[in-house]
Motif scaffolding. Structure first.
Motif, PDB file in Angstrom:
ATOM      1  N   ARG A  55     -13.642  16.031  -4.373  1.00 43.85           N
ATOM      2  CA  ARG A  55     -14.247  16.068  -5.014  1.00 43.85           C
ATOM      3  C   ARG A  55     -13.494  15.417  -5.836  1.00 43.85           C
ATOM      4  O   ARG A  55     -12.403  16.272  -6.363  1.00 43.85           O
ATOM      5  CB  ARG A  55     -15.961  16.459  -5.863  1.00 43.85           C
ATOM      6  CG  ARG A  55     -16.050  17.410  -6.032  1.00 43.85           C
ATOM      7  CD  ARG A  55     -15.847  18.811  -7.271  1.00 43.85           C
ATOM      8  NE  ARG A  55     -16.065  18.189  -7.722  1.00 43.85           N
ATOM      9  CZ  ARG A  55     -14.626  18.319  -8.727  1.00 43.85           C
ATOM     10  NH1 ARG A  55     -14.082  19.388  -8.397  1.00 43.85           N
ATOM     11  NH2 ARG A  55     -14.705  18.068  -9.688  1.00 43.85           N
TER      12      ARG A  55
ATOM     13  N   ARG B  32     -19.042   6.388  -2.752  1.00 42.65           N
ATOM     14  CA  ARG B  32     -20.150   7.203  -3.731  1.00 42.65           C
ATOM     15  C   ARG B  32     -19.063   6.415  -5.128  1.00 42.65           C
ATOM     16  O   ARG B  32     -18.454   6.025  -5.000  1.00 42.65           O
ATOM     17  CB  ARG B  32     -19.321   8.635  -4.716  1.00 42.65           C
ATOM     18  CG  ARG B  32     -19.496   9.915  -3.686  1.00 42.65           C
ATOM     19  CD  ARG B  32     -19.266  11.009  -4.719  1.00 42.65           C
ATOM     20  NE  ARG B  32     -19.658  11.811  -5.707  1.00 42.65           N
ATOM     21  CZ  ARG B  32     -19.288  12.103  -6.323  1.00 42.65           C
ATOM     22  NH1 ARG B  32     -17.553  13.194  -6.136  1.00 42.65           N
ATOM     23  NH2 ARG B  32     -20.139  12.689  -7.706  1.00 42.65           N
TER      24      ARG B  32
ATOM     25  N   ASP C  30     -14.209   9.796 -14.932  1.00 45.21           N
ATOM     26  CA  ASP C  30     -14.436   8.970 -13.588  1.00 45.21           C
ATOM     27  C   ASP C  30     -14.544   7.565 -13.992  1.00 45.21           C
ATOM     28  O   ASP C  30     -14.260   7.118 -12.976  1.00 45.21           O
ATOM     29  CB  ASP C  30     -15.784   9.095 -12.971  1.00 45.21           C
ATOM     30  CG  ASP C  30     -15.852  10.711 -12.509  1.00 45.21           C
ATOM     31  OD1 ASP C  30     -16.463  11.715 -13.676  1.00 45.21           O
ATOM     32  OD2 ASP C  30     -15.756  11.303 -11.018  1.00 45.21           O
TER      33      ASP C  30
ATOM     34  N   ASN D  69     -18.321  10.357 -17.011  1.00 46.85           N
ATOM     35  CA  ASN D  69     -18.190  11.657 -16.800  1.00 46.85           C
ATOM     36  C   ASN D  69     -19.414  12.384 -16.470  1.00 46.85           C
ATOM     37  O   ASN D  69     -20.443  11.842 -16.537  1.00 46.85           O
ATOM     38  CB  ASN D  69     -17.380  12.197 -17.892  1.00 46.85           C
ATOM     39  CG  ASN D  69     -16.101  13.630 -17.218  1.00 46.85           C
ATOM     40  OD1 ASN D  69     -15.983  13.506 -16.265  1.00 46.85           O
ATOM     41  ND2 ASN D  69     -16.513  14.887 -17.386  1.00 46.85           N
ATOM     42  N   LYS D  70     -19.093  13.389 -15.314  1.00 40.84           N
ATOM     43  CA  LYS D  70     -20.109  14.298 -14.913  1.00 40.84           C
ATOM     44  C   LYS D  70     -21.495  14.689 -16.179  1.00 40.84           C
ATOM     45  O   LYS D  70     -20.854  14.678 -17.388  1.00 40.84           O
ATOM     46  CB  LYS D  70     -19.430  16.096 -14.814  1.00 40.84           C
ATOM     47  CG  LYS D  70     -20.417  16.985 -14.552  1.00 40.84           C
ATOM     48  CD  LYS D  70     -21.204  16.049 -12.920  1.00 40.84           C
ATOM     49  CE  LYS D  70     -20.259  16.044 -11.651  1.00 40.84           C
ATOM     50  NZ  LYS D  70     -20.760  14.671 -10.836  1.00 40.84           N
TER      51      LYS D  70
HETATM   52  C1  LIG Z   1      -9.866  15.462 -13.413  1.00 42.92           C
HETATM   53  S1  LIG Z   1     -11.582  14.472 -13.528  1.00 42.92           S
HETATM   54  C2  LIG Z   1     -12.712  14.806 -12.165  1.00 42.92           C
HETATM   55  C3  LIG Z   1     -14.063  14.030 -12.676  1.00 42.92           C
HETATM   56  O1  LIG Z   1     -15.111  14.505 -11.911  1.00 42.92           O
HETATM   57  C4  LIG Z   1     -15.873  15.048 -11.798  1.00 42.92           C
HETATM   58  O2  LIG Z   1     -16.779  14.528 -11.201  1.00 42.92           O
HETATM   59  P1  LIG Z   1     -17.517  15.209  -9.419  1.00 42.92           P
HETATM   60  O3  LIG Z   1     -17.489  17.063  -9.364  1.00 42.92           O
HETATM   61  O4  LIG Z   1     -19.105  14.937  -9.299  1.00 42.92           O
HETATM   62  O5  LIG Z   1     -16.412  14.577  -8.748  1.00 42.92           O
HETATM   63  C5  LIG Z   1     -16.323  15.394 -12.662  1.00 42.92           C
HETATM   64  O6  LIG Z   1     -17.272  14.059 -13.537  1.00 42.92           O
HETATM   65  C6  LIG Z   1     -15.002  15.339 -13.394  1.00 42.92           C
HETATM   66  O7  LIG Z   1     -15.030  15.270 -15.064  1.00 42.92           O
END
Ligand SMILES: CSC[C@H]1O[C@H](OP(=O)(O)O)[C@H](O)[C@@H]1O
Length: 334
Positions: free
Chosen positions: A49, A87, A232, A242-243
């Motif tokens: 991820r 995704r 993202d 983003n998250k």
């Molecule tokens: C280095 S930025 C990673 C970015 O991705 C994460 O999402 P996920 O854990 O669902 O892949 C999160 O949005 C982070 O900021």
């Protein structure tokens, strides 16, 4: 493994090695993925991820497919399409797939060479972008040493190596300019509590974990000098996907005039879309919300609203920092 994800193939045995992020913080386990279907499963369950790590996975996955189907371009393109769709929000996944696919006519060795170039570039980009962001935060924030708040995980686990927003922490700690990090736990999958805390503990950096809804209180109490997050997908107007929970932190940072800085490689920019309203937000399973530690926490049959990301409007962002440039926004803390 120095890298979070890497090629681990040999003659007649193509494979990708990756840290299993579902097992952390209790176990550091390395997965060896030998098919694109295994890779897609690892991406869907977030064993792999993080936007930059997904870019690397996309590129390596095309190489894996090309070695597995050396004389069947159609089969490789079919697997590549399924991989890119694993995704939808992080632009890096599709970007990594497309970048590797361009070399397919030259054969699997050329595809692998391109994928390995993606991996090399990611670490360089992260180190440069996070150094640039650390220097910007030092300019914006007079207090020493600095107290940062992060959301989700943006360290080496979310990238090939080093990290984006958490890379700022590594630089400031090395500079002797960091007091502590407040790490949002990041419900429901706890990337902050499980992964960021693991990276900070491993680096010996003072930190505290907080529930996501405590972030505005930390900002209101003056416990934070700057917020630093990853991304993202960044639209042409500077809106940032983003998250989930990032938008709420940005609102509170703006209210309390705390700089809100986004750190991401150029590969996370998606200038093909005008603004954040066009970003597809991944909806994840209800059970991620209605269950905790494997146990139900809601009555049977409860529904859940579980978007994996949200969009922070550009006007709440102080700056977006990449390896090549700084986009200054009208956000708080200027
Ligand atoms: C280095 S930025 C990673 C970015 O991705 C994460 O999402 P996920 O854990 O669902 O892949 C999160 O949005 C982070 O900021």
């Amino acid at each position: 493994m120095r890298r979070t994800i890497d090629w681990d193939g040999g003659p007649g045995d193509p494979a990708i090695a990756t840290v299993d992020q579902c097992a952390l913080p209790h176990e550091h386990r390395v997965l060896r993925l030998r098919t694109v279907d295994e890779l897609i499963d690892a991406i869907k369950r977030l064993a792999i991820r993080g936007a930059p790590a997904l870019g690397a996975a996309g590129a390596l996955g095309v190489a894996l497919s090309a070695y597995r189907h050396p004389a069947d371009e159609a089969a490789v393109r079919d697997e590549a399409a399924r991989l890119a769709a694993a995704r939808p929000t992080a632009v890096n996944l599709g970007w990594g797939v497309e970048r590797a696919l361009k070399r397919l006519p030259e054969g699997p060795d050329a595809v692998l060479a391109e994928a390995l170039a993606v991996l090399e570039e990611d670490e360089r980009a992260n180190r440069k972008a996070s150094r640039r962001a650390a220097d910007l935060i030092l300019q914006l924030c007079p207090r020493r040493p600095l107290r940062l708040l992060t959301h989700c995980n943006t360290g080496r686990l979310a990238t090939v190596a080093w990290g984006t927003a958490l890379g700022v922490v590594w630089h400031l700690a090395a500079d002797g300019q960091l007091e502590y990090v407040l790490a949002d736990e990041t419900r429901p999958l706890l990337q902050g509590a499980r992964l960021t805390a693991w990276e900070l503990a491993e680096a010996g950096i003072p930190y505290r974990v907080l529930v996501d809804s405590a972030a505005p209180a930390a900002l209101a109490q003056g416990l934070v000098d700057a917020v630093v997050v990853g991304a993202d997908r960044i639209a042409a107007n500077g809106d940032v996907a983003n998250k989930i929970g990032t938008y709420a932190v940005a609102l509170a940072a703006a209210r309390h005039r705390v700089p809100f800085v986004v750190v991401a490689p150029e590969s996370t920019l998606d200038l093909s879309i005008p603004d954040g309203s066009r970003i597809t937000i991944e909806e994840r399973p209800v059970e991620e919300v209605t269950r905790f530690a494997g146990q139900p926490v809601t009555p049977p049959g409860a529904g859940a609203f579980n978007p994996a990301f949200d969009v922070t409007p550009a006007d709440l962002v102080t700056a977006i920092v990449t390896e090549d440039r700084v986009f200054h926004g009208p956000g708080a803390g200027q």
